[in-house]
Design an enzyme around this catalytic site. Structure first.
Site, PDB file in Angstrom:
ATOM      1  N   ASP A 106      13.030  70.610 197.052  1.00 32.13           N
ATOM      2  CA  ASP A 106      11.809  71.309 197.460  1.00 32.13           C
ATOM      3  C   ASP A 106      11.766  71.387 198.980  1.00 32.13           C
ATOM      4  O   ASP A 106      12.397  70.582 199.675  1.00 32.13           O
ATOM      5  CB  ASP A 106      10.569  70.548 196.964  1.00 32.13           C
ATOM      6  CG  ASP A 106      10.526  70.478 195.444  1.00 32.13           C
ATOM      7  OD1 ASP A 106      11.143  71.340 194.795  1.00 32.13           O
ATOM      8  OD2 ASP A 106       9.878  69.546 194.926  1.00 32.13           O
TER       9      ASP A 106
HETATM   10  N1  URA Z   1      12.380  66.503 192.140  1.00 32.57           N
HETATM   11  C1  URA Z   1      11.344  67.080 192.812  1.00 32.57           C
HETATM   12  O1  URA Z   1      10.202  67.034 192.351  1.00 32.57           O
HETATM   13  N2  URA Z   1      11.606  67.687 193.978  1.00 32.57           N
HETATM   14  C2  URA Z   1      12.832  67.742 194.541  1.00 32.57           C
HETATM   15  O2  URA Z   1      12.991  68.290 195.622  1.00 32.57           O
HETATM   16  C3  URA Z   1      13.890  67.132 193.845  1.00 32.57           C
HETATM   17  C4  URA Z   1      13.642  66.516 192.636  1.00 32.57           C
END
Ligand code: URA
Length: 251
Positions: A106
């Protein structure tokens, strides 16, 4: 043996266009085994032939593998109209055509990312069937409970996507958890904690396979992986978790 056209092998390194490479070869600036080569179509062995351009030796690698320490605020994409991407962080000397992030983090997640131009490797480390573990540190709004640990181990149901494969959750003090998963569903870890009534305030990926994030690598920096590191990257789930996951998949 990996035989390939000389102009392609050089252009693959990302330093010159195919047209520039052809011009360099025709001008006699490229040698193979110490002998000037003027035929761009000459076949070379990437692993064995010693190729020099203007007196500088060039390693003819088929693929490039980079470890990047992703900072927050950068998107996991190759190109984006508005946002800075992880590929934008790669310095020109490491840029190569076809480089892409193997998997997504993310925008606000930090930590280890692999950038490569090798689609097969990306598939091998990302496919849930490969059971390559990805480990994260999550800062939470509350402590990790025994109940959460058990729920992660059993497989948390995510709306619309069924049950996650078994995951390992360990408490790391006050409000911090270490999570190991072998899938990469959208916002997976944040959603797993939400199901357990907790909110993730910050998330960092600290390893993939058996390869940890290089502690010397500053946020925003990247470097090439060594051959040994590449092998560590493909290592499967430890402690039999891979087998548990496999069993669950086949049921
Ligand atoms: N899980 C998440 O919620 N976000 C990420 O960036 C990676 C794994």
């Amino acid at each position: 043996m990996a035989l390939v056209r000389l102009d392609k092998a050089l252009a693959d390194q990302g330093m010159w266009s195919r047209k520039d490479v052809k011009a360099l070869i025709r001008k006699g600036q490229v040698t193979v085994g110490g002998i000037p080569e003027t035929d761009p179509g000459r076949k070379v062995d990437r692993d064995k032939d010693r190729v020099m351009v203007s007196g500088r030796e060039i390693a003819l690698k088929e693929h490039l593998y980079l470890m990047l320490h992703k900072p927050a605020g950068v998107v996991s994409a190759t190109r984006d109209e508005r946002e800075r991407t992880v590929v934008d962080l790669v310095p020109p000397e490491l840029k190569r055509p076809g480089l892409f992030p193997a998997g997504r983090l993310d925008k606000d997640t930090t930590g280890m990312m692999i950038l490569t131009d090798d689609g097969d490797l990306a598939h091998r480390i990302l496919s849930p069937r490969s059971h390559v573990p990805k480990t994260y540190i999550a800062l939470l709004d509350r402590p990790v409970t025994e109940e959460m640990v058990r729920a992660f181990a059993a497989g948390i149901p995510l709306k619309g996507e069924g049950e996650c494969l078994p995951a390992v959750l360990r408490s790391r003090g006050e409000r911090e958890g270490e999570v190991t998963i072998c899938e990469g569903m959208y916002h997976q870890i944040k959603r797993m904690f939400t199901v357990c009534g907790a909110t993730v305030l910050a998330l960092k990926r600290i390893s993939m396979g058996a390869l940890p994030l290089d502690p010397q690598l500053e946020e925003g920096a990247c470097r090439e992986l060594t051959g040994e590191e590449l092998a560590l990257l493909e290592q499967r789930m430890p402690l039999g978790l891979g087998e548990i996951a496999q069993e669950k998949e086949s049921n």
